[in-house]
Scaffold this active site. Sequence first.
Site, short mmCIF file in Angstrom:
data_model
loop_
_atom_site.label_atom_id
_atom_site.label_comp_id
_atom_site.label_asym_id
_atom_site.label_seq_id
_atom_site.Cartn_x
_atom_site.Cartn_y
_atom_site.Cartn_z
N ASN A 1 -19.81 -93.17 -78.24
CA ASN A 1 -21.25 -93.45 -78.37
C ASN A 1 -22.05 -92.16 -78.34
O ASN A 1 -23.02 -92.01 -79.10
CB ASN A 1 -21.72 -94.39 -77.26
CG ASN A 1 -21.26 -95.81 -77.48
OD1 ASN A 1 -21.11 -96.27 -78.61
ND2 ASN A 1 -21.02 -96.53 -76.39
N GLU A 2 -21.67 -91.23 -77.48
CA GLU A 2 -22.34 -89.93 -77.41
C GLU A 2 -22.17 -89.16 -78.72
O GLU A 2 -23.10 -88.50 -79.18
CB GLU A 2 -21.80 -89.09 -76.25
CG GLU A 2 -22.34 -89.51 -74.91
CD GLU A 2 -23.83 -89.30 -74.78
OE1 GLU A 2 -24.32 -88.17 -75.02
OE2 GLU A 2 -24.52 -90.28 -74.46
N LEU A 3 -21.00 -89.25 -79.33
CA LEU A 3 -20.76 -88.57 -80.60
C LEU A 3 -21.73 -89.08 -81.67
O LEU A 3 -22.27 -88.30 -82.44
CB LEU A 3 -19.31 -88.76 -81.05
CG LEU A 3 -18.94 -88.11 -82.38
CD1 LEU A 3 -19.14 -86.59 -82.32
CD2 LEU A 3 -17.51 -88.46 -82.75
#
Length: 105
Positions: free
Chosen positions: A19-21
Amino acid sequence: MISIVVFSENYASSSWCLNELIKILECRNNGQLVLPVFYKVDPSEIRKQKGKFGVALTQHEENLNDNMEKVQRWRTALTKATSLSGFHYKEGYVTIHYSSMSYRV
């Protein structure tokens, strides 16, 4: 201003990392510099989603069978990140990937 993404062999097993990516790549679209570091993992394994990356993504598909769109966004983000210039650390040496050229240091 800059994000450094460190891909390790278990990176794709973390939904938080994936999700951070996606968020990091959205920031890249707004001008932020994104620098991938491939730590003891081959960028082609990520790009082709083979090995542990393929296993982890298949596991996510099984766990999120009602949300396949999310897994597809993760797959797309992983592929996009491997096309960026970055560093590949592999047992004692670093290869710098810049555009279509590679340098070993």
